[in-house]
Each structure stands twice: as structure tokens, then as C-alpha cells.
Design an enzyme around this catalytic site. Structure first.
Site, PDB file in Angstrom:
ATOM      1  CE  LYS A   1      27.702 -10.797  -8.937  1.00 56.63           C
ATOM      2  NZ  LYS A   1      28.379  -9.792  -9.653  1.00 56.63           N
TER       3      LYS A   1
HETATM    4  P1  NAD Z   1      24.912  -9.424 -20.419  1.00 51.54           P
HETATM    5  O1  NAD Z   1      24.075 -10.562 -20.001  1.00 51.54           O
HETATM    6  O2  NAD Z   1      24.520  -8.031 -20.796  1.00 51.54           O
HETATM    7  O3  NAD Z   1      25.796  -9.805 -21.726  1.00 51.54           O
HETATM    8  C1  NAD Z   1      26.544 -11.145 -21.745  1.00 51.54           C
HETATM    9  C2  NAD Z   1      27.215 -11.235 -23.204  1.00 51.54           C
HETATM   10  O4  NAD Z   1      27.945 -12.505 -23.126  1.00 51.54           O
HETATM   11  C3  NAD Z   1      25.994 -11.695 -24.071  1.00 51.54           C
HETATM   12  O5  NAD Z   1      26.337 -10.916 -25.335  1.00 51.54           O
HETATM   13  C4  NAD Z   1      26.051 -13.019 -24.387  1.00 51.54           C
HETATM   14  O6  NAD Z   1      25.685 -13.475 -25.579  1.00 51.54           O
HETATM   15  C5  NAD Z   1      27.646 -13.343 -24.279  1.00 51.54           C
HETATM   16  N1  NAD Z   1      27.773 -14.729 -23.868  1.00 51.54           N
HETATM   17  C6  NAD Z   1      27.582 -15.796 -23.146  1.00 51.54           C
HETATM   18  N2  NAD Z   1      27.881 -16.656 -23.153  1.00 51.54           N
HETATM   19  C7  NAD Z   1      28.978 -16.651 -24.209  1.00 51.54           C
HETATM   20  C8  NAD Z   1      30.024 -17.439 -24.573  1.00 51.54           C
HETATM   21  N3  NAD Z   1      29.864 -18.655 -24.376  1.00 51.54           N
HETATM   22  N4  NAD Z   1      30.706 -16.857 -25.739  1.00 51.54           N
HETATM   23  C9  NAD Z   1      30.683 -15.619 -26.254  1.00 51.54           C
HETATM   24  N5  NAD Z   1      29.614 -14.785 -25.780  1.00 51.54           N
HETATM   25  C10 NAD Z   1      28.765 -15.158 -24.508  1.00 51.54           C
HETATM   26  O7  NAD Z   1      25.858  -9.469 -19.177  1.00 51.54           O
HETATM   27  P2  NAD Z   1      27.075  -8.203 -18.770  1.00 51.54           P
HETATM   28  O8  NAD Z   1      26.324  -7.462 -17.770  1.00 51.54           O
HETATM   29  O9  NAD Z   1      27.674  -7.811 -20.005  1.00 51.54           O
HETATM   30  O10 NAD Z   1      28.316  -9.253 -17.789  1.00 51.54           O
HETATM   31  C11 NAD Z   1      29.264  -9.684 -18.582  1.00 51.54           C
HETATM   32  C12 NAD Z   1      30.335 -10.200 -17.487  1.00 51.54           C
HETATM   33  O11 NAD Z   1      30.784  -8.950 -16.895  1.00 51.54           O
HETATM   34  C13 NAD Z   1      29.929 -11.220 -16.580  1.00 51.54           C
HETATM   35  O12 NAD Z   1      30.955 -11.831 -16.201  1.00 51.54           O
HETATM   36  C14 NAD Z   1      29.525 -10.058 -15.285  1.00 51.54           C
HETATM   37  O13 NAD Z   1      29.660 -10.823 -13.948  1.00 51.54           O
HETATM   38  C15 NAD Z   1      30.696  -9.154 -15.573  1.00 51.54           C
HETATM   39  N6  NAD Z   1      30.357  -7.693 -14.939  1.00 51.54           N
HETATM   40  C16 NAD Z   1      29.409  -6.922 -15.242  1.00 51.54           C
HETATM   41  C17 NAD Z   1      29.016  -5.706 -14.695  1.00 51.54           C
HETATM   42  C18 NAD Z   1      27.975  -4.803 -15.187  1.00 51.54           C
HETATM   43  O14 NAD Z   1      27.661  -3.822 -14.717  1.00 51.54           O
HETATM   44  N7  NAD Z   1      27.072  -5.445 -15.980  1.00 51.54           N
HETATM   45  C19 NAD Z   1      30.108  -5.286 -13.600  1.00 51.54           C
HETATM   46  C20 NAD Z   1      31.162  -6.233 -13.289  1.00 51.54           C
HETATM   47  C21 NAD Z   1      31.280  -7.428 -13.986  1.00 51.54           C
END
Ligand code: NAD
Length: 409
Positions: free
Chosen positions: A102
Site C-alpha cells: 500500500k
Molecule cells: P472515494 O474517494 O471515491 O469516495 C469516498 C466517499 O466517502 C466520498 O463520497 C466521500 O464524500 C465519502 N466520505 C468521506 N468521509 C466521510 C464521512 N465521514 N462520512 C460519510 N462519507 C464520507 O473513495 P473510494 O475509492 O470509494 O474508497 C472508499 C473506501 O473503500 C476506502 O476505505 C478505500 O480504502 C476502500 N476501497 C476502495 C477500493 C477502490 O477500488 N476504490 C478498493 C478497496 C477498498
């Protein structure tokens, strides 16, 4: 408790059941390499800005190391180590031939212009290009990074090492990316949620849900569950939350969110406090935003029967214990959100073979892996009489441990 301490605690719970020796635990937990580097760039106004970048390569027993890159002000060495460790177990749970890694930069992307973001990305690659690569460590998107950032990573890496699109995944579809990568994590979350409902004999049409976070993962999760008939009553993002007892019109909410930059102000629902969403009246709760949101304080008030961890590390260990006591089933992050790394693997395979799959093949292969992985974890949980998280760790640690012993040191 730090994010890393939480992942070690989950590891040890499974290691105790496996009777793993202390030497083996130390070997499996100790990261291969931790890089901390300076990323200095010139801002558009001519000033110099200096950021700190991290890449942790945790384990390579099962193949090249794989993991996302997060651009966020909260990024620090502990969080990156925790997330790298999770990637090792995650790639093993879905049985793809990778280890775990990571990375991240402590930077608020909202303060950067597009050209500044590009310079930060290229500067980071300048610092780490020697230790990443298609057979070493392959970055991918995470919070604050996207397909454009992956395209810059590929471009900068190729300046040093020549044509090599497999050096990074999550690239734009027009630039060696995979059809279906963007939706993959959310599709995987929806697939395991539906698999869980099936085991519980609960029809999706009679199931209500709430999704915290409406970014990449949250939007696609909501879309696929809505398509399957699940009534999504509540959705939140960093700026607000909306609620509709009868279920939100997810396609309309998506349009609203794209047009206005958030869910706030959506006319098809009532405004709700973001924190209240986690304890709202739903069957299925999906944290899909940030880590550490389910805590000792709110876990006892969670009314959902099922929590599916779309985000990484959303549940603190104290909350996990409360869920276990209260009979709340938790599908852990290392299984629930593994759809992203799985389709990243498909992208890497396509790049290496110079052969493009169509979207239906990507979806079919993803669904197969997510369902088989869910079944394996469910079966282990049933036979060992342990929660799904412990079962997933048993599967993941078992596979990494066997590969380590077979290869020797
Ligand atoms: P992103 O940046 O696209 O979206 C994050 C979302 O969370 C946004 O809508 C933001 O406004 C919201 N957010 C932030 N703080 C918040 C809060 N306190 N309350 C409510 N909403 C809040 O990120 P993503 O890629 O969707 O990733 C989200 C999670 O999924 C992370 O933990 C990431 O590590 C995990 N993840 C992502 C992927 C991927 O392929 N993108 C894969 C595995 C895990």
C-alpha cells in the site's frame, strides 16, 4: 488503538486458533520494505511545496505485491502499514497470485490544481520507481486517486523502464485499463452482500440497506444492490446524508450527486445527520467511506443485522466484539472489498498478454471469484464456529503461510 494494532489483533485471533508459532507470526507480520520519501514540487504560483510519500511492501510469498495509493491528509506510516498488511490477506482470500502493499501521500488533493496533482504524482514515481514494477509491486487507485493518476504513474514509470502498462492498474480504459475496473469493488461488495442474504434465506426485495460514502465504491455498491431489488433507505457522503423510508431512487441520486458534487439537497429524500445513518433502521449497513467509523460508542446502537465492510478498516476491534455479542454478522473488508484488486489482477493479466477482455468476461470472472471466496469463508466460519472475519483471516493466513513454508527463506 492504531489502525495497525487493530489489524495485528485480528491476525492474532486467527493465529491463536491455528496454533501459529511466534517465529512464524513475526515472519508473516514483518513488512518486506517500508519506504518513506520526500515529494517536493513547484506549485503553480512558483512556491515549493514538500509532501511525504509512503510505500509499504508487506509480503511477497504468493507473488508480486499489490495495493492502492491513497492521497489524503490523514495518510501516515501506521495507516499505510495497516493497509499493506490487509492487502496480503485480501489477495490470499480471493486466491489471486499477489502479495500485499500500500502507498500514499499525505496531501489534500482539493488544494492542488490538476497540473500540481500531476507533478506530485510524477515526483512520487521518481522517488519509488526502482522498487515498483509489474513483477515487484503494482500500485492501483484508492481514496484521492483515480484513473488519471494511474495514467501519470504509467507514463512516468515508462520514462525509466520503457513500455510497461502492467506496472500499475486502474488505468483509463482508453490507456490499457480494463473494462469493468471502475465498478469492480462496488460490484464485489454487492455480490458478497447478496451471497450473504441468500445464505440467510432473506430475499433482496425484503431487505433494506444504508450506504456510508458515495464515491467510487459506495455509488457502484448502491447501484448493483438497487438493481437486485434491495431498498436503499439511506446514503451519506462527507457533506450530508439523505433518507427515504420507501427506498431512494439510486439512479436519480447518482445524477444529483454528479451534478451538485454530493447527495445533499436531493429532493427524493429527507436530510439526515451523517452519524445517524450508521444506527438507522436497516437490515444491511455498508460503510464505504473511511476507516474507524464503527466504534465502541456507536456499535451497540447499530440496528442492522449485517455489516458489509466496503471500506478498509471501518470497524474498530471493540465494535467488532460488540457486534459478535449482539449477533450482527460482519463480512470483513479483506473479503468484501476484494473485487477491486481482483479486476486489477485481470487488467495486469490483459496487459501482460496484450489481449483485451470484454466487460461481460470481466464481470463473469469477478462474480465467480467473489462467490467462491465468500463460500470458502462461510464454510470455514461454519466448521470452525467463528465469525466471518476470523474465518477470512484463517483462509488468508493459511494460504500465505503455506506459500512461505513451501518456498523457504
Ligand atoms: P472515494 O474517494 O471515491 O469516495 C469516498 C466517499 O466517502 C466520498 O463520497 C466521500 O464524500 C465519502 N466520505 C468521506 N468521509 C466521510 C464521512 N465521514 N462520512 C460519510 N462519507 C464520507 O473513495 P473510494 O475509492 O470509494 O474508497 C472508499 C473506501 O473503500 C476506502 O476505505 C478505500 O480504502 C476502500 N476501497 C476502495 C477500493 C477502490 O477500488 N476504490 C478498493 C478497496 C477498498
Amino acid at each position: 488503538m492504531t489502525a495497525y494494532a487493530a489489524t495485528v489483533r485480528y491476525f492474532n485471533e486467527a493465529a491463536d486458533l491455528m496454533g501459529l508459532s511466534q517465529n512464524m507470526r513475526t515472519l508473516l507480520l514483518t513488512p518486506q520494505r517500508e519506504v518513506k520519501c520526500q515529494v517536493a514540487v513547484q506549485k503553480d504560483d512558483g512556491q515549493i511545496a514538500t509532501y511525504i510519500g509512503y510505500r509499504v511492501q508487506h509480503d511477497r510469498a504468493r507473488g508480486p505485491m499489490k495495493g492502492g495509493l491513497r492521497f489524503d491528509p490523514a495518510v501516515d506510516a501506521d495507516e499505510v502499514l495497516a493497509l499493506a498488511t490487509l492487502m496480503t490477506w485480501k489477495t490470499a482470500v480471493v486466491n489471486i497470485p499477489y502479495g500485499g502493499a500500500k502507498g500514499g501521500i499525505a496531501v489534500d488533493v482539493k488544494t492542488l490544481s490538476p497540473s500540481e496533482l500531476e507533478r506530485v504524482t510524477r515526483g512520487f514515481v521518481d522517488a519509488i520507481h526502482d522498487v515498483i514494477g509489474p513483477d515487484k509491486d503494482i500500485p492501483a487507485p484508492d481514496m484521492g486517486t483515480n484513473a488519471q493518476v494511474m495514467a501519470w504513474i504509467m507514463s512516468q514509470y515508462q520514462k525509466y523502464h520503457g513500455f510497461n502498462p502492467a506496472c500499475v492498474t486502474g488505468k483509463p480504459v482508453e490507456l490499457h485499463g480494463a473494462d469493468g475496473r471502475e465498478e469492480a469493488t462496488g460490484r464485489g461488495v454487492a455480490t458478497v452482500s447478496l451471497a450473504l442474504l441468500k445464505k440467510e434465506n432473506r430475499p433482496p426485495e425484503q431487505t433494506t440497506a444504508a450506504v456510508q460514502g458515495f464515491g467510487n465504491v459506495g455509488t457502484y455498491t448502491a447501484e448493483f444492490l438497487h438493481e437486485a431489488g434491495v431498498k436503499i433507505r439511506g446514503v451519506s457522503d462527507a457533506y450530508g446524508a439523505v433518507w427515504n423510508d420507501e427506498g431512494l431512487d439510486i439512479p436519480a441520486l447518482l445524477t444529483h450527486s454528479r451534478e451538485t458534487g454530493g447527495v445533499k439537497g436531493f429532493v427524493g429524500g429527507d436530510a439526515l445527520d451523517g452519524g445517524a445513518l450508521l444506527t438507522s433502521d436497516v437490515d444491511l449497513l455498508i460503510p464505504a467511506a473511511i476507516g474507524g467509523v464503527l466504534t465502541a460508542e456507536n456499535a451497540g446502537h447499530v440496528r442492522a443485522k449485517y455489516v458489509v465492510e466496503a471500506a478498509n478498516n471501518p470497524t474498530r476491534p471493540e465494535a467488532d466484539e460488540i457486534f459478535h455479542r449482539n449477533g450482527v454478522q460482519v463480512v470483513p473488508d479483506i473479503l468484501a472489498n476484494a473485487g477491486g484488486v481482483t479486476v486489477s489482477y485481470f487488467e495486469w493479466v490483459q496487459n501482460r498478454q496484450h489481449f483485451k477482455w470484454d466487460k461481460s468476461r470481466v464481470r463473469n470472472e469477478l462474480d465467480k471469484i467473489m462467490n467462491a471466496s465468500f463460500d470458502a469463508v462461510w464454510e470455514r466460519a461454519t466448521t470452525k464456529k467463528v465469525p466471518l472475519r476470523t474465518a477470512a483471516y484463517l483462509v488468508g493466513i493459511g494460504r500465505v503461510g503455506r506459500a512461505t513454508v513451501l518456498a523457504g527463506i
